[in-house]
Design an enzyme around this catalytic site. Structure first.
Site, PDB file in Angstrom:
ATOM      1  N   SER A 140       0.826  -1.202   0.000  1.00 32.94           N
ATOM      2  CA  SER A 140       0.000   0.000   0.000  1.00 32.94           C
ATOM      3  C   SER A 140       0.867   1.261   0.000  1.00 32.94           C
ATOM      4  O   SER A 140       1.647   1.476  -0.916  1.00 32.94           O
ATOM      5  CB  SER A 140      -0.943  -0.042   1.198  1.00 32.94           C
ATOM      6  OG  SER A 140      -2.072   0.775   0.956  1.00 32.94           O
ATOM      7  N   LYS A 192     -21.980  16.924   8.596  1.00 31.67           N
ATOM      8  CA  LYS A 192     -20.963  17.215   9.606  1.00 31.67           C
ATOM      9  C   LYS A 192     -20.530  15.982  10.380  1.00 31.67           C
ATOM     10  O   LYS A 192     -19.362  15.838  10.741  1.00 31.67           O
ATOM     11  CB  LYS A 192     -21.500  18.276  10.588  1.00 31.67           C
ATOM     12  CG  LYS A 192     -20.486  18.768  11.594  1.00 31.67           C
ATOM     13  CD  LYS A 192     -19.297  19.416  10.903  1.00 31.67           C
ATOM     14  CE  LYS A 192     -18.291  19.920  11.916  1.00 31.67           C
ATOM     15  NZ  LYS A 192     -17.096  20.471  11.250  1.00 31.67           N
TER      16      LYS A 192
END
Length: 324
Positions: A140, A192
């Site tokens: 990765s 949010k």
């Protein structure tokens, strides 16, 4: 009269003994001074010698890649971006450093930290050879960093690749409901609290996060395609999140050679035309975990839970993060 003579004789003998003792003291002081001077000149000579000796700098990239030392438990070794970039800066500034070897053993980590290190590796590669070696794990974000090197050498049975992005986290809204605990949602923006673990994602929120991950994934694929000179279509096919053994990665064009750190050091000397260069390692200042635990991220976790997630982050699940 005889007693007076005897007294004078005793005083004379006492004086001789004192002179003898003083001589021994002076001798010891002289020997000590000579030893100190020898050590001093040895240090100076060693320092001057070091200034002119050609070197290959080994930079360790060990553990989860992070932007800082905070946010992880003691059981997770970290490869912090500030430390790695400081080592690379040293390579840039020190003219006696002829090449760099990235000694990688990492499952990846934060996207920002991985990209930051990769950019610094690219900068160093512009002025001197960089060789990456993966002996056990280079997946990765760690592979992203390795791809910026001139050459990648991997053990045939090492794990590499795992090109993908993850932002998975624990959600336990259902568990709270079982105990009659409710989540009082008070926000001023629709999204949010999009990653709060206290409730399930809505279909739209899930789509938004996957779109963000897709943008990062596309950049990751573009970097691998360019750095490894792999056609974009092939890079997209390879970038499915799967890890590859070193020998498989070579066939796919993800690594150049099969070998170990010794082979990487030899290759670095050849590329730098510095056959007599000495190997010097950029040292990390050991923290509490290095002194008392010295544990690394378990390989089974890196493979089974998703390359790049920190151990503590997976446990707490309080902080949303995107990892590569």
């Amino acid at each position: 009269m005889a007693k007076r003579v005897e007294g004078k004789g005793a005083q004379k003998e006492k004086g001789k003994e004192e002179v003898k003792k003083e001589g021994v003291k002076v001798g010891k002081l002289s020997i000590g001074l000579i030893i100190l001077l020898a050590i001093f000149f040895l240090i100076v000579f060693s320092y001057i010698s070091n200034l002119s000796t050609e070197k290959i700098l080994v930079v360790p990239v060990k553990g989860v890649i992070s932007s800082s030392d905070s946010g992880y438990l003691f059981f997770t070794e970290q490869a912090t971006a500030p430390f790695i970039t400081s080592c690379m800066d040293r390579a840039l500034k020190d003219g006696t450093i002829k090449a760099v070897v990235l000694d990688i053993d990492s499952p990846g980590g934060g996207v920002v930290a991985s990209a930051r290190v990769a950019e610094k590796v690219e900068e160093v590669r512009g002025s001197k050879p960089v060789v990456a070696v993966i002996e056990e794990l280079g997946a990765s974000g760690a592979y992203w960093i390795a791809s910026e090197a001139d050459t990648i050498i991997a053990n045939p049975f090492s794990l590499t690749g795992s090109i993908g992005v993850t932002a998975s986290y624990l959600e336990y809204g259902g568990l709270l409901n079982m105990f009659n605990v409710s989540y009082e949602r008070l926000v001023t923006g629709e999204y949010k609290d999009i990653t709060t673990p206290y409730r399930e994602l809505t279909p739209r929120e899930r789509q938004i996060i996957l779109e963000k991950l897709g943008l990062i994934h596309e950049e990751f694929v573009n970097v691998i395609s360019e750095n490894r000179d792999i056609p974009k279509e092939d890079a997209e096919r390879i970038a499915n999140g799967l890890f590859y053994l070193g020998k498989e990665a070579r066939e796919l064009g993800l690594v150049d050679e099969l070998g170990d750190r010794e082979d990487a050091e030899k290759r670095a000397r050849e590329m730098a035309n510095a056959e007599n260069a000495v190997i010097t390692e950029c040292k990390h200042r050991g923290g509490f975990s290095d002194l008392f635990f010295g544990a690394t991220v378990p390989l089974s976790y890196a493979v089974g839970e998703g390359i790049g997630n920190g151990f503590a982050k997976a446990l707490s699940a309080q902080k949303f993060s995107i990892n590569s």
